[in-house]
Design a protein around this motif. Structure first.
Motif, PDB file in Angstrom:
ATOM      1  N   PHE A 164      -0.323  33.809  57.941  1.00  0.00           N
ATOM      2  CA  PHE A 164      -0.248  34.759  59.110  1.00  0.00           C
ATOM      3  C   PHE A 164       0.814  34.077  59.937  1.00  0.00           C
ATOM      4  O   PHE A 164       1.085  33.055  59.997  1.00  0.00           O
ATOM      5  CB  PHE A 164      -1.539  34.993  60.194  1.00  0.00           C
ATOM      6  CG  PHE A 164      -2.424  33.440  60.489  1.00  0.00           C
ATOM      7  CD1 PHE A 164      -1.774  32.838  61.652  1.00  0.00           C
ATOM      8  CD2 PHE A 164      -2.921  32.894  59.571  1.00  0.00           C
ATOM      9  CE1 PHE A 164      -2.505  31.703  61.975  1.00  0.00           C
ATOM     10  CE2 PHE A 164      -3.759  31.653  60.153  1.00  0.00           C
ATOM     11  CZ  PHE A 164      -3.531  31.275  61.255  1.00  0.00           C
ATOM     12  N   VAL A 165       1.497  35.097  60.852  1.00  0.00           N
ATOM     13  CA  VAL A 165       2.853  34.745  61.805  1.00  0.00           C
ATOM     14  C   VAL A 165       2.179  34.022  62.860  1.00  0.00           C
ATOM     15  O   VAL A 165       1.350  34.625  63.667  1.00  0.00           O
ATOM     16  CB  VAL A 165       3.473  35.896  62.003  1.00  0.00           C
ATOM     17  CG1 VAL A 165       4.625  35.724  62.925  1.00  0.00           C
ATOM     18  CG2 VAL A 165       3.957  36.718  60.892  1.00  0.00           C
TER      19      VAL A 165
ATOM     20  N   ASN B  70       9.802  33.981  65.626  1.00  0.00           N
ATOM     21  CA  ASN B  70      11.081  33.335  65.047  1.00  0.00           C
ATOM     22  C   ASN B  70      10.717  33.451  63.310  1.00  0.00           C
ATOM     23  O   ASN B  70      11.901  32.907  62.799  1.00  0.00           O
ATOM     24  CB  ASN B  70      11.542  31.884  65.557  1.00  0.00           C
ATOM     25  CG  ASN B  70      12.001  31.862  66.762  1.00  0.00           C
ATOM     26  OD1 ASN B  70      12.735  32.868  67.143  1.00  0.00           O
ATOM     27  ND2 ASN B  70      11.627  30.813  67.716  1.00  0.00           N
ATOM     28  N   GLY B  71       9.635  33.705  62.879  1.00  0.00           N
ATOM     29  CA  GLY B  71       9.556  33.790  61.574  1.00  0.00           C
ATOM     30  C   GLY B  71       8.614  32.873  61.085  1.00  0.00           C
ATOM     31  O   GLY B  71       8.802  32.648  59.673  1.00  0.00           O
TER      32      GLY B  71
ATOM     33  N   LYS C  19       8.701  29.920  56.401  1.00  0.00           N
ATOM     34  CA  LYS C  19       9.830  30.512  57.368  1.00  0.00           C
ATOM     35  C   LYS C  19      10.433  31.633  56.736  1.00  0.00           C
ATOM     36  O   LYS C  19      10.810  31.337  55.583  1.00  0.00           O
ATOM     37  CB  LYS C  19      10.642  29.566  58.094  1.00  0.00           C
ATOM     38  CG  LYS C  19      11.397  29.989  59.316  1.00  0.00           C
ATOM     39  CD  LYS C  19      12.465  29.201  60.011  1.00  0.00           C
ATOM     40  CE  LYS C  19      12.850  29.846  61.158  1.00  0.00           C
ATOM     41  NZ  LYS C  19      13.832  30.952  60.993  1.00  0.00           N
ATOM     42  N   VAL C  20      10.523  32.842  57.376  1.00  0.00           N
ATOM     43  CA  VAL C  20      11.249  33.916  56.948  1.00  0.00           C
ATOM     44  C   VAL C  20      12.281  34.072  58.107  1.00  0.00           C
ATOM     45  O   VAL C  20      12.323  33.885  59.077  1.00  0.00           O
ATOM     46  CB  VAL C  20      10.492  35.204  56.664  1.00  0.00           C
ATOM     47  CG1 VAL C  20       9.336  34.916  55.567  1.00  0.00           C
ATOM     48  CG2 VAL C  20       9.774  35.780  57.983  1.00  0.00           C
TER      49      VAL C  20
ATOM     50  N   LEU D 120       8.456  41.219  64.370  1.00  0.00           N
ATOM     51  CA  LEU D 120       7.346  40.532  63.965  1.00  0.00           C
ATOM     52  C   LEU D 120       6.316  40.544  64.797  1.00  0.00           C
ATOM     53  O   LEU D 120       6.411  40.503  66.070  1.00  0.00           O
ATOM     54  CB  LEU D 120       7.744  39.004  63.566  1.00  0.00           C
ATOM     55  CG  LEU D 120       8.538  38.926  62.446  1.00  0.00           C
ATOM     56  CD1 LEU D 120       8.998  37.358  62.181  1.00  0.00           C
ATOM     57  CD2 LEU D 120       7.872  39.216  61.069  1.00  0.00           C
ATOM     58  N   THR D 121       4.961  40.869  64.332  1.00  0.00           N
ATOM     59  CA  THR D 121       3.629  40.874  65.026  1.00  0.00           C
ATOM     60  C   THR D 121       3.092  39.402  65.157  1.00  0.00           C
ATOM     61  O   THR D 121       2.821  39.005  63.780  1.00  0.00           O
ATOM     62  CB  THR D 121       2.809  41.626  64.556  1.00  0.00           C
ATOM     63  OG1 THR D 121       3.297  43.008  64.600  1.00  0.00           O
ATOM     64  CG2 THR D 121       1.548  41.635  65.569  1.00  0.00           C
ATOM     65  N   VAL D 122       3.032  38.709  66.116  1.00  0.00           N
ATOM     66  CA  VAL D 122       2.541  37.341  66.272  1.00  0.00           C
ATOM     67  C   VAL D 122       0.954  37.473  66.578  1.00  0.00           C
ATOM     68  O   VAL D 122       0.310  38.132  67.239  1.00  0.00           O
ATOM     69  CB  VAL D 122       3.282  36.686  67.262  1.00  0.00           C
ATOM     70  CG1 VAL D 122       2.654  34.965  67.473  1.00  0.00           C
ATOM     71  CG2 VAL D 122       4.784  36.476  67.194  1.00  0.00           C
TER      72      VAL D 122
END
Length: 488
Positions: free
Chosen positions: A219-220, A224-225, A272-273, A279-281
């Motif tokens: 999960f994010v 920043n990925g 990391k992507v 992106l949903t954190v």
């Protein structure tokens, strides 16, 4: 003949010579008196023999065994023939004249009339013969026409009435009513509300090597990925330079991912992507506030089925769970786990465990699956232990852990329960605190110790260079002291 002998001489054969017969032999074998020739009767006196007289046969025997009249060739009798009986049929009994006769029906008083000879069918009549051949009278034709009209009228009325009373089976005007789909409708349950809030921050992690394929979850945790997951999820990619690691988001976007850092002693890792927008954190919660019985929801990709949601409760807290290395992972850890009955299967690892406020309280890490599937015993690493490890990995790429310089094993008997020290590293924190071999540590940093795994968890959740209290048992006596864990 008896008594004859033959004599020969040099001059040739001579005639037979009969020896004299003794009187005794002649008495036994000789002819009776008065018989001059052989024993047969003399042909000269045939009438002297007695002749038997044959009497007439008995009439019953003659009838039973004699030939039928007129038969001379065979003695076989026709079994169906009645010899000696009159073959003429007897007259029927007459009950009027014979009182001993059986009751019988007499002939009817009137004879049945004979049927008339069948007549031959005449030629068939055609339409022309009926209408124009004057074979049928005009009033008969008119009557038939009226009857045909009446039959048609009645049939039409019946068909009309039947069509109105009985509805048809098929119709092209029927439209099934369905509820209107509304993707923006409000969630209909607490779990649905949590799922909608969290699903976009969960990713599936696919690892492909030349010989195997693995799937996990994550999960994010930063826009920043940065994505947090378990070390055993990405261990194959870390140990194989040619491995391919990808992150798959909820909208099916597939993006390459890189390993930022990993920790085999806590089974945590960060990947990391890059160049991924919007992106949903995930929202981070507080695992220290969890209560046994509290509802939780697990997200992940069990058995490769991404975007899967399962729900359950927290069934236990602070459960020490050892994770040992295997052919696919180099993880060697003991986690201080949250125990849950939410279904956790292979592929759920690395996904978030979320409370009813849609806040992440743990990372799904392991499950007891002796039969190959979830049995209601899943384990997650508390998020309060994940955050400092993740931050350290993002900052430094590696993590240092506290240690006290002992090896221990579990002991359980009628005298003591805890972690028995097997050896002590010279100069280590335990050695400096006065711990000796065979001491049993029963408490560390205000946590009760009942096994060697619990001691490992207690030490690794402490802080380096912080002095902590501990209790140990030696030779039937209990002692207390302090210890300062050092870096490994």
């Amino acid at each position: 003949m008896y008594g004859e002998t033959t004599h020969t001489s040099a001059g040739g054969p001579s005639g037979p010579h009969r020896a004299a017969v003794s009187p005794q032999t002649a008495a036994v074998f000789g002819r009776p008196d008065g018989v001059a020739g052989s024993f047969t009767e003399s042909p000269e006196s045939p009438n002297d023999r007695p002749v038997p007289e044959i009497s007439a046969p008995d009439p019953v025997l003659a009838e039973a065994f004699g030939r039928p009249a007129g038969e001379t060739e065979t003695l076989q009798r026709d079994p169906l023939a009645s010899y000696g009986r009159d073959e003429a049929p007897s007259a029927p009994p007459d009950p009027w004249r014979d009182p001993e006769s059986m009751v019988a029906l007499a002939d009817p008083a009137l004879t049945a009339p004979t049927s008339a000879e069948p007549t031959e069918a005449g030629p068939r009549l055609g339409i022309r013969d009926i209408l124009f051949g004057r074979r049928v009278s005009w009033h008969v034709l008119a009557t038939m026409a009226v009857l045909a009209l009446l039959v048609g009228l009645v049939g039409g009325l019946m068909g009309r009435w039947t069509a109105e009373v009985v509805s048809p089976l098929n119709s092209d005007s029927v439209r099934l009513s369905t509820g209107e789909s509304d993707d923006d409708a409000e969630p209909r349950s607490p779990v649905a509300n949590v799922a909608r809030a969290v699903e976009k921050s969960v990713v599936a992690l696919d690892v492909r090597t030349s010989s195997s394929v693995g799937t996990g979850s994550g999960f994010v945790i930063d826009e920043n990925g940065y994505i947090v997951t378990n070390n055993h999820v990405i261990a194959m990619a870390a140990n194989d330079r040619n491995a391919k690691l990808e992150a798959v988001f909820f909208d099916r976007r597939r993006v390459p991912a890189r390993i930022v850092g990993r920790d085999t002693k806590t089974d945590l890792a960060v990947v990391k992507v890059d160049n991924v927008d919007n992106l949903t954190v995930s929202t981070i919660g507080n695992s220290d506030d969890l209560q046994i019985g509290q509802e939780v929801v697990a997200f992940g990709s069990p058995l490769g089925l991404d975007r899967t949601v399962t729900s359950g409760i927290v069934s236990a807290l602070h459960r020490p769970v050892p994770l040992r290395p295997d052919a696919e992972s180099d993880t060697d850890a003991v986690i201080d786990a949250i125990q849950t009955d939410a279904a956790i299967n292979p592929g759920n690892s690395g996904g978030p465990l979320v409370d009813d406020d849609a806040e992440v309280v743990g990372i799904n890490t392991a499950g007891l699956v002796p039969g190959g599937g979830s049995i209601g015993l899943g384990f997650a690493i508390p998020i309060n232990q994940v955050v400092p490890i993740a931050q350290t990995l993002i900052r430094n790429g590696e993590v240092r852990h506290p240690q006290i310089g002992v090896n221990a094993s579990s002991v359980r008997n009628d005298r003591v329960l805890g972690a028995q020290v097997r050896n002590v590293v010279a100069g280590g924190p335990a050695d400096q605190a006065g711990v000796r071999e065979d001491d049993v540590i029963t408490s560390f940093n205000e946590r009760t110790i009942e096994s060697a795994d619990e001691l490992t968890v207690a030490v690794r959740t402490a802080k380096i260079d912080d002095t902590v209290p501990f209790t140990y048992w030696r030779n039937g006596r209990t002692f207390t002291g302090t210890m300062t864990p050092a870096s490994d």
